[in-house]
Design a protein around this motif. Sequence first.
Motif, PDB file in Angstrom:
ATOM      1  N   ILE A  31       0.863  -1.185   0.000  1.00 14.08           N
ATOM      2  CA  ILE A  31       0.000   0.000   0.000  1.00 14.08           C
ATOM      3  C   ILE A  31       0.892   1.224   0.000  1.00 14.08           C
ATOM      4  O   ILE A  31       1.790   1.356   0.841  1.00 14.08           O
ATOM      5  N   HIS A  32       0.634   2.124  -0.933  1.00 17.75           N
ATOM      6  CA  HIS A  32       1.435   3.336  -1.084  1.00 17.75           C
ATOM      7  C   HIS A  32       0.663   4.541  -0.572  1.00 17.75           C
ATOM      8  O   HIS A  32      -0.462   4.789  -1.002  1.00 17.75           O
ATOM      9  N   GLY A  33       1.291   5.299   0.340  1.00 17.16           N
ATOM     10  CA  GLY A  33       0.698   6.514   0.871  1.00 17.16           C
ATOM     11  C   GLY A  33       0.100   6.324   2.248  1.00 17.16           C
ATOM     12  O   GLY A  33      -0.223   5.210   2.658  1.00 17.16           O
ATOM     13  N   THR A  34      -0.046   7.438   2.961  1.00 22.10           N
ATOM     14  CA  THR A  34      -0.626   7.422   4.302  1.00 22.10           C
ATOM     15  C   THR A  34      -1.886   8.270   4.347  1.00 22.10           C
ATOM     16  O   THR A  34      -2.929   7.824   4.800  1.00 22.10           O
ATOM     17  N   ILE A  35      -1.805   9.507   3.874  1.00 17.88           N
ATOM     18  CA  ILE A  35      -2.977  10.385   3.830  1.00 17.88           C
ATOM     19  C   ILE A  35      -3.916   9.904   2.728  1.00 17.88           C
ATOM     20  O   ILE A  35      -5.099   9.690   2.953  1.00 17.88           O
ATOM     21  N   VAL A  36      -3.366   9.749   1.541  1.00 14.36           N
ATOM     22  CA  VAL A  36      -4.081   9.139   0.417  1.00 14.36           C
ATOM     23  C   VAL A  36      -3.338   7.843   0.127  1.00 14.36           C
ATOM     24  O   VAL A  36      -2.190   7.868  -0.288  1.00 14.36           O
ATOM     25  N   ALA A  37      -3.993   6.737   0.376  1.00 12.77           N
ATOM     26  CA  ALA A  37      -3.339   5.439   0.240  1.00 12.77           C
ATOM     27  C   ALA A  37      -3.978   4.634  -0.882  1.00 12.77           C
ATOM     28  O   ALA A  37      -5.195   4.596  -1.004  1.00 12.77           O
ATOM     29  N   VAL A  38      -3.123   3.993  -1.672  1.00 12.39           N
ATOM     30  CA  VAL A  38      -3.583   3.135  -2.764  1.00 12.39           C
ATOM     31  C   VAL A  38      -3.003   1.745  -2.554  1.00 12.39           C
ATOM     32  O   VAL A  38      -1.786   1.585  -2.430  1.00 12.39           O
ATOM     33  N   ASP A  39      -3.877   0.767  -2.515  1.00 13.84           N
ATOM     34  CA  ASP A  39      -3.426  -0.620  -2.421  1.00 13.84           C
ATOM     35  C   ASP A  39      -3.017  -1.055  -3.817  1.00 13.84           C
ATOM     36  O   ASP A  39      -3.851  -1.330  -4.680  1.00 13.84           O
ATOM     37  N   PHE A  40      -1.705  -1.082  -4.046  1.00 12.22           N
ATOM     38  CA  PHE A  40      -1.180  -1.427  -5.371  1.00 12.22           C
ATOM     39  C   PHE A  40      -1.520  -2.869  -5.761  1.00 12.22           C
ATOM     40  O   PHE A  40      -1.469  -3.212  -6.929  1.00 12.22           O
ATOM     41  N   ASP A  41      -1.850  -3.696  -4.798  1.00  7.08           N
ATOM     42  CA  ASP A  41      -2.138  -5.087  -5.116  1.00  7.08           C
ATOM     43  C   ASP A  41      -3.547  -5.300  -5.656  1.00  7.08           C
ATOM     44  O   ASP A  41      -3.820  -6.326  -6.270  1.00  7.08           O
ATOM     45  N   ILE A  42      -4.434  -4.329  -5.461  1.00 10.12           N
ATOM     46  CA  ILE A  42      -5.781  -4.452  -6.029  1.00 10.12           C
ATOM     47  C   ILE A  42      -6.108  -3.365  -7.044  1.00 10.12           C
ATOM     48  O   ILE A  42      -7.090  -3.488  -7.765  1.00 10.12           O
ATOM     49  N   CYS A  43      -5.276  -2.329  -7.132  1.00  5.42           N
ATOM     50  CA  CYS A  43      -5.492  -1.262  -8.131  1.00  5.42           C
ATOM     51  C   CYS A  43      -5.463  -1.881  -9.526  1.00  5.42           C
ATOM     52  O   CYS A  43      -4.522  -2.586  -9.893  1.00  5.42           O
ATOM     53  N   ASN A  44      -6.510  -1.606 -10.311  1.00  4.83           N
ATOM     54  CA  ASN A  44      -6.591  -2.180 -11.651  1.00  4.83           C
ATOM     55  C   ASN A  44      -6.329  -1.174 -12.773  1.00  4.83           C
ATOM     56  O   ASN A  44      -6.624  -1.439 -13.924  1.00  4.83           O
ATOM     57  N   ALA A  45      -5.786  -0.021 -12.411  1.00  6.67           N
ATOM     58  CA  ALA A  45      -5.408   1.005 -13.384  1.00  6.67           C
ATOM     59  C   ALA A  45      -6.586   1.515 -14.200  1.00  6.67           C
ATOM     60  O   ALA A  45      -6.448   1.845 -15.359  1.00  6.67           O
ATOM     61  N   ASP A  46      -7.733   1.591 -13.568  1.00  4.90           N
ATOM     62  CA  ASP A  46      -8.926   2.154 -14.202  1.00  4.90           C
ATOM     63  C   ASP A  46      -8.703   3.618 -14.570  1.00  4.90           C
ATOM     64  O   ASP A  46      -9.200   4.104 -15.571  1.00  4.90           O
ATOM     65  N   GLY A  47      -7.984   4.360 -13.731  1.00  4.73           N
ATOM     66  CA  GLY A  47      -7.662   5.759 -14.001  1.00  4.73           C
ATOM     67  C   GLY A  47      -8.710   6.751 -13.555  1.00  4.73           C
ATOM     68  O   GLY A  47      -8.515   7.955 -13.684  1.00  4.73           O
ATOM     69  N   SER A  48      -9.825   6.275 -13.034  1.00  5.53           N
ATOM     70  CA  SER A  48     -10.894   7.204 -12.642  1.00  5.53           C
ATOM     71  C   SER A  48     -10.451   8.128 -11.512  1.00  5.53           C
ATOM     72  O   SER A  48     -10.875   9.277 -11.455  1.00  5.53           O
ATOM     73  N   CYS A  49      -9.593   7.668 -10.626  1.00  5.63           N
ATOM     74  CA  CYS A  49      -9.121   8.522  -9.529  1.00  5.63           C
ATOM     75  C   CYS A  49      -8.276   9.679 -10.064  1.00  5.63           C
ATOM     76  O   CYS A  49      -8.375  10.803  -9.578  1.00  5.63           O
ATOM     77  N   ILE A  50      -7.461   9.389 -11.068  1.00  4.25           N
ATOM     78  CA  ILE A  50      -6.615  10.432 -11.656  1.00  4.25           C
ATOM     79  C   ILE A  50      -7.480  11.518 -12.299  1.00  4.25           C
ATOM     80  O   ILE A  50      -7.227  12.708 -12.122  1.00  4.25           O
ATOM     81  N   THR A  51      -8.514  11.102 -12.991  1.00  2.00           N
ATOM     82  CA  THR A  51      -9.427  12.044 -13.642  1.00  2.00           C
ATOM     83  C   THR A  51     -10.255  12.817 -12.621  1.00  2.00           C
ATOM     84  O   THR A  51     -10.476  14.021 -12.776  1.00  2.00           O
ATOM     85  N   ALA A  52     -10.702  12.147 -11.557  1.00  2.00           N
ATOM     86  CA  ALA A  52     -11.592  12.776 -10.580  1.00  2.00           C
ATOM     87  C   ALA A  52     -10.891  13.744  -9.632  1.00  2.00           C
ATOM     88  O   ALA A  52     -11.522  14.684  -9.134  1.00  2.00           O
ATOM     89  N   CYS A  53      -9.621  13.546  -9.381  1.00  4.96           N
ATOM     90  CA  CYS A  53      -8.918  14.356  -8.383  1.00  4.96           C
ATOM     91  C   CYS A  53      -8.717  15.795  -8.867  1.00  4.96           C
ATOM     92  O   CYS A  53      -8.031  16.028  -9.863  1.00  4.96           O
ATOM     93  N   PRO A  54      -9.268  16.776  -8.129  1.00  2.00           N
ATOM     94  CA  PRO A  54      -9.148  18.169  -8.565  1.00  2.00           C
ATOM     95  C   PRO A  54      -7.792  18.807  -8.258  1.00  2.00           C
ATOM     96  O   PRO A  54      -7.512  19.911  -8.723  1.00  2.00           O
ATOM     97  N   VAL A  55      -6.942  18.118  -7.464  1.00  2.00           N
ATOM     98  CA  VAL A  55      -5.657  18.705  -7.084  1.00  2.00           C
ATOM     99  C   VAL A  55      -4.456  17.862  -7.508  1.00  2.00           C
ATOM    100  O   VAL A  55      -3.347  18.046  -7.013  1.00  2.00           O
ATOM    101  N   ALA A  56      -4.649  16.944  -8.428  1.00  2.00           N
ATOM    102  CA  ALA A  56      -3.570  16.148  -9.030  1.00  2.00           C
ATOM    103  C   ALA A  56      -2.714  15.407  -8.012  1.00  2.00           C
ATOM    104  O   ALA A  56      -1.486  15.480  -8.036  1.00  2.00           O
ATOM    105  N   VAL A  57      -3.372  14.655  -7.134  1.00  2.00           N
ATOM    106  CA  VAL A  57      -2.652  13.843  -6.155  1.00  2.00           C
ATOM    107  C   VAL A  57      -1.922  12.681  -6.831  1.00  2.00           C
ATOM    108  O   VAL A  57      -0.834  12.317  -6.425  1.00  2.00           O
ATOM    109  N   PHE A  58      -2.506  12.115  -7.889  1.00  2.00           N
ATOM    110  CA  PHE A  58      -2.005  10.877  -8.484  1.00  2.00           C
ATOM    111  C   PHE A  58      -1.217  11.080  -9.773  1.00  2.00           C
ATOM    112  O   PHE A  58      -1.490  12.001 -10.539  1.00  2.00           O
TER     113      PHE A  58
END
Length: 104
Positions: free
Chosen positions: A34-61
């Motif tokens: 799992i990467h991150g503490t404030i915003v954490a992404v479980d790399f083992d289940i992330c399927n690279a959908d990309g919706s989080c990158i598009t949805a984030c208004p402050v470019a966290v990802f």
Amino acid sequence: MGIDPNFRTSRPVVGDHSGHKVYGPVETPSKLGIHGTIVAVDFDICNADGSCITACPVAVFQWFDTPGHPVSEKKADPVNEQACIFCMACVNVCPVAAIDVKPP
């Protein structure tokens, strides 16, 4: 199943990547933790959908290449987690519940 909401206390910190903590276990390329503490992404289940990158208004990802990982060969990496405004857009759009957001 989604990200373990207790990972901050139940998993050891095994490293640092792009300015954020990595919680284990890590066994590259099949287990990336799992990467991150404030915003954490479980790399083992992330399927690279990309919706989080598009949805984030402050470019966290940013995309991070993970060749050989069985789920996907890239991940949404929370390289700018300090910029998070806690809008929860990323959590709400992740189709596999791989993201957890918790204010410091």
